[in-house]
Design a protein around this motif. Structure first.
Motif, PDB file in Angstrom:
ATOM      1  N   ASP A  12      80.416 -33.336  44.022  1.00  0.00           N
ATOM      2  CA  ASP A  12      81.798 -33.341  43.571  1.00  0.00           C
ATOM      3  C   ASP A  12      82.308 -34.787  43.532  1.00  0.00           C
ATOM      4  O   ASP A  12      82.171 -35.513  44.515  1.00  0.00           O
ATOM      5  CB  ASP A  12      82.608 -32.512  44.577  1.00  0.00           C
ATOM      6  CG  ASP A  12      83.967 -32.155  44.060  1.00  0.00           C
ATOM      7  OD1 ASP A  12      84.122 -31.949  42.857  1.00  0.00           O
ATOM      8  OD2 ASP A  12      84.889 -32.091  44.891  1.00  0.00           O
ATOM      9  N   SER A  17      82.074 -34.436  35.032  1.00  0.00           N
ATOM     10  CA  SER A  17      82.977 -33.894  34.012  1.00  0.00           C
ATOM     11  C   SER A  17      83.315 -34.968  32.988  1.00  0.00           C
ATOM     12  O   SER A  17      83.314 -34.725  31.783  1.00  0.00           O
ATOM     13  CB  SER A  17      84.255 -33.361  34.659  1.00  0.00           C
ATOM     14  OG  SER A  17      83.914 -32.426  35.657  1.00  0.00           O
ATOM     15  N   THR A  18      83.565 -36.184  33.470  1.00  0.00           N
ATOM     16  CA  THR A  18      83.865 -37.294  32.576  1.00  0.00           C
ATOM     17  C   THR A  18      82.659 -37.592  31.685  1.00  0.00           C
ATOM     18  O   THR A  18      82.786 -37.746  30.463  1.00  0.00           O
ATOM     19  CB  THR A  18      84.206 -38.554  33.407  1.00  0.00           C
ATOM     20  OG1 THR A  18      85.238 -38.223  34.332  1.00  0.00           O
ATOM     21  CG2 THR A  18      84.653 -39.702  32.527  1.00  0.00           C
ATOM     22  N   ARG A  50      85.708 -18.051  39.187  1.00  0.00           N
ATOM     23  CA  ARG A  50      86.086 -19.410  39.634  1.00  0.00           C
ATOM     24  C   ARG A  50      87.284 -19.355  40.590  1.00  0.00           C
ATOM     25  O   ARG A  50      87.283 -19.996  41.639  1.00  0.00           O
ATOM     26  CB  ARG A  50      86.421 -20.264  38.394  1.00  0.00           C
ATOM     27  CG  ARG A  50      86.785 -21.686  38.709  1.00  0.00           C
ATOM     28  CD  ARG A  50      87.139 -22.496  37.463  1.00  0.00           C
ATOM     29  NE  ARG A  50      87.380 -23.844  37.851  1.00  0.00           N
ATOM     30  CZ  ARG A  50      86.439 -24.792  37.960  1.00  0.00           C
ATOM     31  NH1 ARG A  50      85.208 -24.527  37.642  1.00  0.00           N
ATOM     32  NH2 ARG A  50      86.734 -25.986  38.381  1.00  0.00           N
ATOM     33  N   SER A  99      73.617 -24.246  42.021  1.00  0.00           N
ATOM     34  CA  SER A  99      73.349 -23.190  43.014  1.00  0.00           C
ATOM     35  C   SER A  99      72.156 -23.557  43.895  1.00  0.00           C
ATOM     36  O   SER A  99      72.142 -23.257  45.097  1.00  0.00           O
ATOM     37  CB  SER A  99      73.088 -21.854  42.325  1.00  0.00           C
ATOM     38  OG  SER A  99      74.292 -21.304  41.831  1.00  0.00           O
ATOM     39  N   ARG A 147      93.341 -37.283  43.955  1.00  0.00           N
ATOM     40  CA  ARG A 147      93.338 -36.308  42.868  1.00  0.00           C
ATOM     41  C   ARG A 147      94.205 -35.096  43.194  1.00  0.00           C
ATOM     42  O   ARG A 147      94.426 -34.247  42.354  1.00  0.00           O
ATOM     43  CB  ARG A 147      91.891 -35.873  42.592  1.00  0.00           C
ATOM     44  CG  ARG A 147      91.654 -35.478  41.180  1.00  0.00           C
ATOM     45  CD  ARG A 147      90.208 -35.177  40.932  1.00  0.00           C
ATOM     46  NE  ARG A 147      89.584 -34.451  42.041  1.00  0.00           N
ATOM     47  CZ  ARG A 147      88.321 -34.024  42.020  1.00  0.00           C
ATOM     48  NH1 ARG A 147      87.564 -34.279  40.990  1.00  0.00           N
ATOM     49  NH2 ARG A 147      87.807 -33.371  43.032  1.00  0.00           N
TER      50      ARG A 147
HETATM   51  N1  Z5A Z   1      79.438 -24.871  42.917  1.00  0.00           N
HETATM   52  C1  Z5A Z   1      78.492 -24.307  43.745  1.00  0.00           C
HETATM   53  O1  Z5A Z   1      78.581 -24.426  44.968  1.00  0.00           O
HETATM   54  N2  Z5A Z   1      77.471 -23.609  43.199  1.00  0.00           N
HETATM   55  C2  Z5A Z   1      77.356 -23.409  41.866  1.00  0.00           C
HETATM   56  O2  Z5A Z   1      76.405 -22.754  41.408  1.00  0.00           O
HETATM   57  C3  Z5A Z   1      78.353 -24.012  41.015  1.00  0.00           C
HETATM   58  C4  Z5A Z   1      79.371 -24.735  41.576  1.00  0.00           C
HETATM   59  C5  Z5A Z   1      78.242 -23.848  39.529  1.00  0.00           C
HETATM   60  C6  Z5A Z   1      83.076 -26.561  41.349  1.00  0.00           C
HETATM   61  O3  Z5A Z   1      84.140 -27.379  41.427  1.00  0.00           O
HETATM   62  C7  Z5A Z   1      82.632 -26.348  42.800  1.00  0.00           C
HETATM   63  O4  Z5A Z   1      81.734 -25.258  42.845  1.00  0.00           O
HETATM   64  C8  Z5A Z   1      81.901 -27.532  43.326  1.00  0.00           C
HETATM   65  C9  Z5A Z   1      80.454 -27.097  43.406  1.00  0.00           C
HETATM   66  C10 Z5A Z   1      80.561 -25.616  43.510  1.00  0.00           C
HETATM   67  N3  Z5A Z   1      82.424 -27.796  44.640  1.00  0.00           N
HETATM   68  N4  Z5A Z   1      82.286 -28.762  45.340  1.00  0.00           N
HETATM   69  N5  Z5A Z   1      82.359 -29.486  46.205  1.00  0.00           N
HETATM   70  P1  Z5A Z   1      84.863 -28.037  40.179  1.00  0.00           P
HETATM   71  O5  Z5A Z   1      84.297 -27.542  38.916  1.00  0.00           O
HETATM   72  O6  Z5A Z   1      86.312 -27.896  40.375  1.00  0.00           O
HETATM   73  O7  Z5A Z   1      84.582 -29.548  40.402  1.00  0.00           O
HETATM   74  P2  Z5A Z   1      83.250 -30.333  40.411  1.00  0.00           P
HETATM   75  O8  Z5A Z   1      82.326 -29.791  39.380  1.00  0.00           O
HETATM   76  O9  Z5A Z   1      82.751 -30.387  41.771  1.00  0.00           O
HETATM   77  O10 Z5A Z   1      83.598 -31.766  40.008  1.00  0.00           O
HETATM   78  P3  Z5A Z   1      84.910 -32.499  39.607  1.00  0.00           P
HETATM   79  O11 Z5A Z   1      85.922 -32.349  40.652  1.00  0.00           O
HETATM   80  O12 Z5A Z   1      85.308 -32.123  38.232  1.00  0.00           O
HETATM   81  O13 Z5A Z   1      84.352 -33.943  39.701  1.00  0.00           O
HETATM   82  P4  Z5A Z   1      83.224 -34.616  38.795  1.00  0.00           P
HETATM   83  O14 Z5A Z   1      83.024 -33.819  37.566  1.00  0.00           O
HETATM   84  O15 Z5A Z   1      82.018 -34.885  39.579  1.00  0.00           O
HETATM   85  O16 Z5A Z   1      83.853 -36.020  38.489  1.00  0.00           O
HETATM   86  P5  Z5A Z   1      84.997 -36.415  37.396  1.00  0.00           P
HETATM   87  O17 Z5A Z   1      86.104 -35.403  37.410  1.00  0.00           O
HETATM   88  O18 Z5A Z   1      84.381 -36.766  36.138  1.00  0.00           O
HETATM   89  O19 Z5A Z   1      85.463 -37.755  38.090  1.00  0.00           O
HETATM   90  C11 Z5A Z   1      86.125 -37.761  39.341  1.00  0.00           C
HETATM   91  C12 Z5A Z   1      87.100 -38.956  39.377  1.00  0.00           C
HETATM   92  O20 Z5A Z   1      86.339 -40.147  39.359  1.00  0.00           O
HETATM   93  C13 Z5A Z   1      88.038 -39.017  38.170  1.00  0.00           C
HETATM   94  O21 Z5A Z   1      89.259 -39.517  38.584  1.00  0.00           O
HETATM   95  C14 Z5A Z   1      87.330 -39.994  37.241  1.00  0.00           C
HETATM   96  O22 Z5A Z   1      88.219 -40.662  36.388  1.00  0.00           O
HETATM   97  C15 Z5A Z   1      86.686 -40.930  38.237  1.00  0.00           C
HETATM   98  N6  Z5A Z   1      85.438 -41.529  37.733  1.00  0.00           N
HETATM   99  C16 Z5A Z   1      84.439 -40.903  37.072  1.00  0.00           C
HETATM  100  N7  Z5A Z   1      83.459 -41.772  36.787  1.00  0.00           N
HETATM  101  C17 Z5A Z   1      83.827 -42.959  37.305  1.00  0.00           C
HETATM  102  C18 Z5A Z   1      83.221 -44.258  37.330  1.00  0.00           C
HETATM  103  N8  Z5A Z   1      82.026 -44.493  36.770  1.00  0.00           N
HETATM  104  N9  Z5A Z   1      83.878 -45.235  37.954  1.00  0.00           N
HETATM  105  C19 Z5A Z   1      85.090 -45.018  38.526  1.00  0.00           C
HETATM  106  N10 Z5A Z   1      85.733 -43.822  38.522  1.00  0.00           N
HETATM  107  C20 Z5A Z   1      85.090 -42.811  37.915  1.00  0.00           C
END
Ligand code: Z5A
Length: 203
Positions: A12, A17-18, A50, A99, A147
Motif C-alpha cells: 500500500d 494506482s498512479t 470492497r 492475495s 492521505r
Molecule cells: N488486498 C488484499 O489484502 N488482498 C487482495 O487480494 C487484494 C487487496 C486485491 C486495497 O486497498 C487493500 O486490499 C490493500 C491490499 C488489500 N490494503 N492494504 N494495505 P486500496 O485499493 O484502497 O489501496 P492500495 O491498492 O493498497 O493502494 P493505494 O492506497 O491506492 O496506494 P498505491 O496504489 O500503492 O499508491 P498511489 O495511490 O499511486 O500513491 C500513493 C501516494 O504516493 C499518492 O499520494 C501519490 O501521489 C504518491 N506517489 C506515488 N508515486 C510516487 C513517487 N514516485 N514519488 C512520490 N510520491 C509518489
C-alpha cells in the motif's frame, strides 16, 4: 487476436494506482485499446466486497481470502475475460498476487493454498506480465501520510506491510517468467520509465 493482461502489485502506497494510470495512458498513446481495472472492485459485486473487506469489521484470514477470491472471480468472468477475448489490453491495479502476498504470505495461510482457492475462479485468465513496485515499506508509509482515511488492512501497521513486501519477493522468486520486481523509488516519471522498459522488454 487476444489482448494482453498486465497487473501492477506492491505494498500500500508503493505508487501502483498512479503507475497503472500512467501505463494505461502510455499504451493508449501507442494505439492500443486499454481497460484499467482495480481490485477489489470493478463489478457491482466487487465494489460491495470492497466495502466489506476494507471496512472496520474483523474477519478471519480465510474469510478475507475468500472475499477477495469471490470479487476476483466475478471480475474475471464479467470484465477481464471478455476484454482479453476482444483483443483489449487490460491493466489491473492488483490481481491474484495481492492475495498470495497479503493472505498467503503475510497472514500465513500459505501461498499454494491461497493460489488453489483462487484457481477455479480465474481459470487460465492469468496476467502475461506482473510488475511488483518494490519500495521499502517505510517509504511507502511516508507517501501515504496525509492521505486521510486508513482502511482496516492498512491500519494494521508497518509489521504487516513488511511481511507483505517479503511475500511479494517470494512470489517473484516463484514465478520469475511472469513476475518482475521494479524499483518504485524516484520520481513518477523515473518509475514510469522503468515500468515501460519492463513492458517493452518482456512482452
Ligand atoms: N488486498 C488484499 O489484502 N488482498 C487482495 O487480494 C487484494 C487487496 C486485491 C486495497 O486497498 C487493500 O486490499 C490493500 C491490499 C488489500 N490494503 N492494504 N494495505 P486500496 O485499493 O484502497 O489501496 P492500495 O491498492 O493498497 O493502494 P493505494 O492506497 O491506492 O496506494 P498505491 O496504489 O500503492 O499508491 P498511489 O495511490 O499511486 O500513491 C500513493 C501516494 O504516493 C499518492 O499520494 C501519490 O501521489 C504518491 N506517489 C506515488 N508515486 C510516487 C513517487 N514516485 N514519488 C512520490 N510520491 C509518489
Amino acid at each position: 487476436m487476444t489482448g494482453t493482461f498486465i497487473s501492477l502489485e506492491g505494498v500500500d502506497g508503493s505508487g501502483k494506482s498512479t503507475q497503472a494510470v500512467m501505463l494505461a495512458d502510455a499504451l493508449r498513446d501507442r494505439g492500443h485499446e486499454v481497460m484499467h481495472v482495480r481490485e477489489p472492485g470493478g463489478t457491482p459485486l466487487g465494489e460491495a466486497v470492497r466495502d466489506v473487506v476494507l471496512g472496520p469489521d474483523a474477519m478471519t484470514p480465510w474469510a478475507e481470502a475468500f472475499l477477495f477470491a469471490a470479487a476476483r472471480a466475478q471480475l474475471v468472468a464479467d470484465v477481464i475475460g471478455p476484454a482479453i477475448d476482444a483483443g483489449t489490453w487490460v491493466v489491473a491495479d492488483r490481481f491474484l498476487d495481492s492475495s498470495l502476498a497479503y493472505q498467503g504470505a503475510a497472514r500465513g495461510l500459505g501461498i499454494d493454498r491461497v493460489a488453489a482457492v483462487n484457481g477455479p475462479g480465474i481459470g487460465d485468465c492469468m496476467p502475461d506480465l506482473t510488475i511488483i513496485l518494490d519500495i521499502p515499506p517505510g517509504a511507502a508509509t511516508d507517501r501515504r501520510a496525509g492521505r486521510g482515511s486508513v482502511d482496516r488492512i492498512e491500519g494494521e501497521g508497518e509489521a504487516l506491510q513488511e511481511s507483505v513486501a517479503e511475500g511479494y519477493r517470494e512470489v517473484a522468486r516463484r514465478y520469475p517468467d511472469r513476475v518482475h520486481l521494479v524499483s518504485a523509488e524516484g520520481t513518477l516519471d523515473e518509475v514510469h520509465a522503468r515500468v515501460m522498459a519492463t513492458v517493452v522488454g518482456t512482452l
